[in-house]
Design a protein around this motif. Structure first.
Motif, PDB file in Angstrom:
ATOM      1  N   TYR A 138       0.837  -1.196   0.000  1.00 16.49           N
ATOM      2  CA  TYR A 138       0.000   0.000   0.000  1.00 16.49           C
ATOM      3  C   TYR A 138       0.874   1.249   0.000  1.00 16.49           C
ATOM      4  O   TYR A 138       1.950   1.275   0.603  1.00 16.49           O
ATOM      5  N   TRP A 139       0.379   2.281  -0.672  1.00 17.02           N
ATOM      6  CA  TRP A 139       1.123   3.528  -0.721  1.00 17.02           C
ATOM      7  C   TRP A 139       1.129   4.164   0.678  1.00 17.02           C
ATOM      8  O   TRP A 139       0.144   4.111   1.402  1.00 17.02           O
ATOM      9  N   ILE A 157       6.563   5.639  -1.767  1.00 16.74           N
ATOM     10  CA  ILE A 157       7.064   4.684  -0.781  1.00 16.74           C
ATOM     11  C   ILE A 157       5.902   3.757  -0.427  1.00 16.74           C
ATOM     12  O   ILE A 157       4.828   4.212  -0.028  1.00 16.74           O
ATOM     13  N   TRP A 158       6.126   2.457  -0.615  1.00 15.96           N
ATOM     14  CA  TRP A 158       5.119   1.437  -0.368  1.00 15.96           C
ATOM     15  C   TRP A 158       5.492   0.648   0.882  1.00 15.96           C
ATOM     16  O   TRP A 158       6.671   0.445   1.173  1.00 15.96           O
ATOM     17  N   VAL A 159       4.476   0.188   1.598  1.00 15.50           N
ATOM     18  CA  VAL A 159       4.696  -0.642   2.785  1.00 15.50           C
ATOM     19  C   VAL A 159       3.949  -1.954   2.597  1.00 15.50           C
ATOM     20  O   VAL A 159       2.781  -1.965   2.191  1.00 15.50           O
ATOM     21  N   LYS A 175       5.074 -10.180  -1.390  1.00 12.35           N
ATOM     22  CA  LYS A 175       4.780 -10.622  -2.750  1.00 12.35           C
ATOM     23  C   LYS A 175       5.112  -9.503  -3.730  1.00 12.35           C
ATOM     24  O   LYS A 175       5.757  -8.526  -3.372  1.00 12.35           O
ATOM     25  N   THR A 176       4.675  -9.661  -4.966  1.00  9.66           N
ATOM     26  CA  THR A 176       5.075  -8.753  -6.039  1.00  9.66           C
ATOM     27  C   THR A 176       4.575  -7.331  -5.810  1.00  9.66           C
ATOM     28  O   THR A 176       3.408  -7.111  -5.492  1.00  9.66           O
ATOM     29  N   LEU A 177       5.476  -6.374  -5.989  1.00  7.47           N
ATOM     30  CA  LEU A 177       5.112  -4.964  -5.923  1.00  7.47           C
ATOM     31  C   LEU A 177       4.296  -4.617  -7.163  1.00  7.47           C
ATOM     32  O   LEU A 177       4.583  -5.098  -8.261  1.00  7.47           O
ATOM     33  N   PRO A 178       3.241  -3.802  -7.028  1.00  9.35           N
ATOM     34  CA  PRO A 178       2.452  -3.432  -8.207  1.00  9.35           C
ATOM     35  C   PRO A 178       3.321  -2.855  -9.320  1.00  9.35           C
ATOM     36  O   PRO A 178       4.245  -2.079  -9.063  1.00  9.35           O
ATOM     37  N   THR A 198      -4.966  -0.865  -5.780  1.00  2.00           N
ATOM     38  CA  THR A 198      -4.210  -0.077  -6.750  1.00  2.00           C
ATOM     39  C   THR A 198      -4.648  -0.447  -8.160  1.00  2.00           C
ATOM     40  O   THR A 198      -4.564  -1.612  -8.561  1.00  2.00           O
ATOM     41  N   GLY A 199      -5.140   0.543  -8.898  1.00  2.00           N
ATOM     42  CA  GLY A 199      -5.585   0.320 -10.265  1.00  2.00           C
ATOM     43  C   GLY A 199      -4.699   1.039 -11.255  1.00  2.00           C
ATOM     44  O   GLY A 199      -4.308   2.187 -11.035  1.00  2.00           O
TER      45      GLY A 199
END
Length: 337
Positions: A19-20, A117-119, A127-130, A226-227
């Motif tokens: 998530y952002w 920055i994603w957490v 798992k895979t980052l968007p 996230t789209g």
């Protein structure tokens, strides 16, 4: 006994995933920020090795908020009693004590991509980052263009992009949108436009030479929040990421991110500025007519039609995910009925 639909549009939980947190440019070296992410208070800092570290916000000594502290070396020092924690969350200095204690902070995995920055909010190995499917291996340029809040759950916000019928009623597009569902992996699903149509429309006739087949319009969803929209003529695609998360009251907070493939040299830099500007115009066009709906909608799909197939596929996809409880980040169990 069977499981009821209790993940989709449920503000008491969220899907395990990335998530952002904050725009990367807002966290300079040596700075720390307080962030409320999905009901949990975090302190996120960039240490002097330029690593981004996210830890639980409150010092395990007396509960002082670590965002009030000071970044030192690879870690952070609490302002209250000067206990220092390294980048692994281990307390390594105890001023005024003549011995060490076994004290640790919870550290959450972070990543930096697309200017954000994603957490990672799940358990075990992240798992895979968007990513943008067409640009998975490409270096990109981005603009984090705007922030948004909506008076509805992120799931309701995201399905708007695959609501086939609303393109006619809200946006007055003279085509019949039809989507083909593509399961990318357990956590990502895409919907591809496979309809031409609109041959009697002057606008469609005008743009038709720029497309070999269907008008390119693809939406990829990650972790139910996230789209990523891909749209444009065959020779130039525009990429818009809507990173969102649920906030208190079941509402949505998000960032709009404009993305393009990095092009080098002065001409490449100028071209990318133009592309990102055009991408912003495209995003604003599609968002303009929908904001009004999001302020008052109480989503309840009581009478699904054939045009809602993509939405139903998306709901099933979210229900198959692992969920966590908002606030505590403990595993969420679906209610049985």
């Amino acid at each position: 006994m069977k499981e009821t639909l209790k993940i989709f549009n449920n503000s008491d939980c969220f899907i395990e995933g990335w998530y952002w947190a904050i725009p990367a440019k807002e966290l300079r070296v040596g700075k720390v920020k307080a962030v409320n992410l999905l009901g949990k208070e975090l302190a996120i800092f960039r240490n002097f090795e330029k690593q981004v570290i996210a830890v639980e916000a409150y010092c395990p000594h007396m509960g002082a908020h670590l965002a009030e502290g000071k970044v030192e070396g690879d870690g952070i020092r609490c302002f209250f009693h000067n206990w220092k924690f390294n980048n692994q969350g281990k307390c390594i200095e105890f001023p005024c004590l003549n011995k060490s204690l076994s004290v640790n902070l919870q550290v959450y995995p972070t990543a930096e991509k697309y200017g954000i920055i994603w957490v990672w909010t799940g358990k075990g190995t992240p798992k895979t980052l968007p990513f943008v499917p067409e640009l998975q291996t490409e270096e990109c340029e981005v603009i984090v263009s705007s922030s948004f809040t909506q008076n509805c759950h992120p799931n309701v916000l995201t399905i708007n992009a695959i609501d086939a019928h609303h393109f006619n009623t809200v946006h007055n597009l003279p085509v019949e949108i039809d989507f083909e569902t593509e399961q990318i992996n357990q956590n990502a699903i895409a919907f591809n436009n496979k309809t031409r149509g609109g041959d009697n429309s002057f606008f469609v006739k005008l743009i038709r030479p720029f497309y070999r087949n269907e008008v390119t319009y693809k939406i990829c969803y990650w972790y139910g929040s996230t789209g990523i929209v891909t749209i444009g003529p065959d020779f130039l695609h525009f990429y818009i990421m809507f990173a969102s998360r649920v906030i208190e009251g079941g509402k949505t907070a998000g960032k709009t991110i404009l993305i393009t493939k990095k092009r080098f040299g002065l001409l490449g830099w100028i071209f990318n500025r133009i592309v990102l500007w055009l991408t912003g115009l495209v995003g604003n066009y599609f968002a303009k007519g929908d904001t009004r709906v999001f302020q008052t909608i109480k989503f309840n799909l009581q009478t699904p039609t054939s045009a809602d197939k993509s939405i139903i596929d998306y709901i099933k996809h979210t229900e198959a995910q692992q969920a966590f409880t908002w606030g505590s980040w403990e595993r969420f169990t679906k209610i049985k009925s």
